[in-house]
Motif scaffolding. Structure first.
Motif, short mmCIF file in Angstrom:
data_model
loop_
_atom_site.label_atom_id
_atom_site.label_comp_id
_atom_site.label_asym_id
_atom_site.label_seq_id
_atom_site.Cartn_x
_atom_site.Cartn_y
_atom_site.Cartn_z
N ASP A 48 0.84 -1.21 0.00
CA ASP A 48 0.00 0.00 0.00
C ASP A 48 0.87 1.25 0.00
O ASP A 48 0.60 2.21 -0.73
CB ASP A 48 -0.91 0.01 1.23
CG ASP A 48 -2.01 -1.02 1.16
OD1 ASP A 48 -2.30 -1.53 0.06
OD2 ASP A 48 -2.59 -1.35 2.23
N ILE A 49 1.90 1.25 0.84
CA ILE A 49 2.80 2.40 0.92
C ILE A 49 3.52 2.60 -0.42
O ILE A 49 3.63 3.72 -0.93
CB ILE A 49 3.84 2.20 2.05
CG1 ILE A 49 3.15 2.27 3.43
CG2 ILE A 49 4.96 3.23 1.95
CD1 ILE A 49 2.66 3.62 3.83
N ALA A 50 4.01 1.51 -1.02
CA ALA A 50 4.71 1.60 -2.30
C ALA A 50 3.80 2.15 -3.40
O ALA A 50 4.22 2.98 -4.22
CB ALA A 50 5.26 0.22 -2.69
N ASP A 51 2.54 1.69 -3.43
CA ASP A 51 1.59 2.19 -4.44
C ASP A 51 1.37 3.69 -4.28
O ASP A 51 1.33 4.43 -5.27
CB ASP A 51 0.26 1.46 -4.30
CG ASP A 51 0.32 0.01 -4.79
OD1 ASP A 51 1.30 -0.35 -5.46
OD2 ASP A 51 -0.62 -0.75 -4.47
N ALA A 52 1.19 4.12 -3.04
CA ALA A 52 0.93 5.54 -2.79
C ALA A 52 2.15 6.39 -3.15
O ALA A 52 2.02 7.48 -3.73
CB ALA A 52 0.55 5.75 -1.33
N GLU A 53 3.34 5.91 -2.82
CA GLU A 53 4.55 6.65 -3.17
C GLU A 53 4.72 6.75 -4.68
O GLU A 53 5.15 7.80 -5.21
CB GLU A 53 5.77 5.99 -2.53
CG GLU A 53 5.83 6.17 -1.02
CD GLU A 53 7.09 5.64 -0.39
OE1 GLU A 53 7.42 6.07 0.71
OE2 GLU A 53 7.75 4.77 -1.02
N HIS A 54 4.36 5.70 -5.40
CA HIS A 54 4.42 5.73 -6.86
C HIS A 54 3.50 6.82 -7.42
O HIS A 54 3.88 7.54 -8.36
CB HIS A 54 4.01 4.37 -7.42
CG HIS A 54 3.90 4.34 -8.92
ND1 HIS A 54 5.02 4.30 -9.75
CD2 HIS A 54 2.82 4.38 -9.74
CE1 HIS A 54 4.62 4.31 -11.01
NE2 HIS A 54 3.30 4.35 -11.04
N GLU A 55 2.31 6.97 -6.84
CA GLU A 55 1.37 7.98 -7.32
C GLU A 55 1.86 9.39 -7.00
O GLU A 55 1.64 10.32 -7.78
CB GLU A 55 -0.01 7.74 -6.72
CG GLU A 55 -0.72 6.54 -7.31
CD GLU A 55 -0.83 6.63 -8.83
OE1 GLU A 55 -1.40 7.61 -9.33
OE2 GLU A 55 -0.33 5.72 -9.52
N ILE A 56 2.51 9.57 -5.85
CA ILE A 56 3.08 10.89 -5.54
C ILE A 56 4.16 11.23 -6.56
O ILE A 56 4.24 12.37 -7.06
CB ILE A 56 3.67 10.92 -4.11
CG1 ILE A 56 2.57 10.75 -3.07
CG2 ILE A 56 4.39 12.26 -3.86
CD1 ILE A 56 3.08 10.63 -1.64
N LEU A 57 5.02 10.27 -6.88
CA LEU A 57 6.06 10.50 -7.88
C LEU A 57 5.45 10.79 -9.25
O LEU A 57 5.94 11.65 -10.00
CB LEU A 57 6.97 9.27 -7.97
CG LEU A 57 7.91 9.05 -6.78
CD1 LEU A 57 8.59 7.70 -6.89
CD2 LEU A 57 8.96 10.16 -6.71
N ARG A 58 4.37 10.08 -9.59
CA ARG A 58 3.70 10.32 -10.88
C ARG A 58 3.12 11.72 -10.94
O ARG A 58 3.22 12.41 -11.96
CB ARG A 58 2.61 9.28 -11.12
CG ARG A 58 2.03 9.32 -12.53
CD ARG A 58 1.37 7.99 -12.88
NE ARG A 58 0.07 7.85 -12.25
CZ ARG A 58 -1.09 8.10 -12.88
NH1 ARG A 58 -1.08 8.54 -14.13
NH2 ARG A 58 -2.24 7.91 -12.27
N LEU A 59 2.48 12.14 -9.86
CA LEU A 59 1.93 13.50 -9.79
C LEU A 59 3.03 14.53 -9.98
O LEU A 59 2.88 15.48 -10.76
CB LEU A 59 1.24 13.71 -8.44
CG LEU A 59 0.74 15.12 -8.13
CD1 LEU A 59 -0.33 15.54 -9.12
CD2 LEU A 59 0.20 15.20 -6.71
N ASN A 60 4.14 14.35 -9.30
CA ASN A 60 5.23 15.31 -9.41
C ASN A 60 5.93 15.23 -10.76
O ASN A 60 6.35 16.25 -11.31
CB ASN A 60 6.23 15.09 -8.28
CG ASN A 60 5.80 15.75 -6.99
OD1 ASN A 60 6.22 16.86 -6.69
ND2 ASN A 60 4.94 15.09 -6.23
#
Length: 416
Positions: A48-60
């Motif tokens: 779950d943490i890895a998925d969320a971090e991936h989305e933050i990186l995608r947003l940025n």
């Protein structure tokens, strides 16, 4: 080891009711320290943490491809600060706060507190660029947050008295939560700062734990929630996960406020952090926080697409008549949809005549309207941006991401 301390409260005879005047037993919580502690993440939680971090990186990463990252970042940062204020009960519409930012009518006490919250978030992100997070940095964020408010005299001051959540204003005997004793606050904050400067945990997990621990310590008289939510972005920015755009996590937390309180309570274990209940509570909190982050990033990406569509429509309609000033104006108006010629001159670096000419072109095309009377000190609104911003906030108020599908879980703005 984490524990509850049983204490007795001496009666306060200023209370209005018998219950408020009497003393009694209460339990203050003393958490584990964080520095040097091991954190056992279960497989699903780590995913779950890895998925969320991936989305933050995608947003940025997506935002960095825009012509003007600052415009998107400014609007989403404003959304994050506004939503954090709404959690604290400071409800105000985006158009009203934008007018207050511009310096027009509406800068009342509520608007001032929300403006302080936006300023506090900016201060927090500035601290993220420093080499270390310190107790002084946390106090600076609180000072920015509470400046010129009813608790101004406590700005940046660590509490020296017991506080509590729930119950009444006179004693903690019926409180839903009693934070650590005053003498434990500074050592716990120093431990928290040390934890925030360590890179043992992944960035989002570190931010989630830091936030929960800050809320557990509750080190200030008031404004703890907003500082705690700003701390999330200090950690994410410091660790390089959100260099351009702050994901509006507070909007998602506000939508799931009851779960938020419940998960914070689960995080506050008794006994050793290695006990099964403590491990389950930690993992439950981290998965919840990751879920809120995913929700925030998804809506932020959709908001970005909508803003880009609006901007492309403006420039496309101007066609070959569009100038370099118009291009810069379109970017600037996306982040400052209420503006005047001076603010646009500062934002674009263009001369006043060039800016005024550009405003006239956007007005004639129907994309900008004047929002005050007269020919002096004219203020303008970029049509469509505030509506997109309001829709963004409203969608994040629904667990289904659409208030037409599922009603909002909290009060939502209508653009006023």
């Amino acid at each position: 080891m984490a524990r509850y301390v049983d204490l007795h409260w001496k009666g306060d005879y200023e209370g209005l009711s018998r219950r408020e005047r009497k003393g009694g037993l209460y339990r203050a919580y003393e958490p584990d320290v964080l520095a040097g502690r091991s954190f056992l993440l279960q497989g699903e939680t780590a995913a779950d943490i890895a998925d969320a971090e991936h989305e933050i990186l995608r947003l940025n990463g997506t935002a960095s491809a825009l012509r003007n990252t600052e415009a998107l970042a400014r609007m989403i940062l404003r959304a994050e600060a506004l939503s954090s204020s709404r959690i604290e009960g400071l409800v105000i519409g985006p158009r009203r706060i934008l007018k207050a930012e511009l310096g027009g009518a509406g800068a009342d006490a509520t608007a001032q507190e929300v403006l302080n919250n936006i300023n506090a978030m900016s201060v927090a992100l500035e601290h993220a660029l420093e080499s270390e997070i310190t107790v002084d940095a946390l106090c600076d964020i609180h000072r920015a947050l509470t400046k010129e408010t009813m608790i101004d005299r406590f700005s940046g001051v660590i509490r020296t008295e017991q506080n509590w959540l729930g119950g009444n204003a006179y004693n903690p005997c019926g409180a839903s939560y009693v934070p650590p004793l005053p003498q434990r606050v500074l050592p716990l904050l120093e431990d928290l700062a040390s934890f925030c400067n360590d890179n043992a945990l992944s960035p989002l997990a570190q931010a989630a734990v830091a936030h929960a621990q800050f809320e557990t310590i509750h080190p200030f008289v008031d404004g703890n929630g907003r500082v705690g939510r700003a701390l999330v972005h200090v950690v994410l920015r410091r660790r390089g996960l959100s260099p351009n755009v702050v994901p509006p996590i507070s909007l998602a937390l506000a939508t799931r406020a009851q779960e938020y309180v419940k998960e914070l309570a689960r995080f506050r274990h008794e006994g050793s952090f290695s006990d099964s209940d403590a491990v389950e509570g930690l993992n439950s909190w981290l998965s919840f926080f990751a879920s809120c982050t995913l929700h925030a990033c998804k809506n932020a990406l959709e908001f970005e697409r909508r803003i880009e569509t609006i901007k492309s429509g403006w420039i496309g309609a101007l066609g070959k008549a569009a100038t370099s000033t118009d291009l810069l104006m379109a970017d600037a108006m996306a982040g400052q949809p209420l503006f005047n010629a001076t603010t646009m001159m500062q934002a674009t670096g263009k001369t006043m005549p060039a800016v005024n000419s550009s405003i006239e072109r956007f007005q004639k095309a129907g994309f900008v309207k004047q929002v005050n009377a007269g020919k002096r000190n004219r203020a303008f609104e970029a049509i469509g941006i505030i509506e997109a911003f309001t829709s963004f906030e409203r969608n994040l108020a629904s667990i289904a991401d659409d208030t037409a599908v599922r009603k909002p879980e909290r009060p939502v703005p209508f653009g006023s």
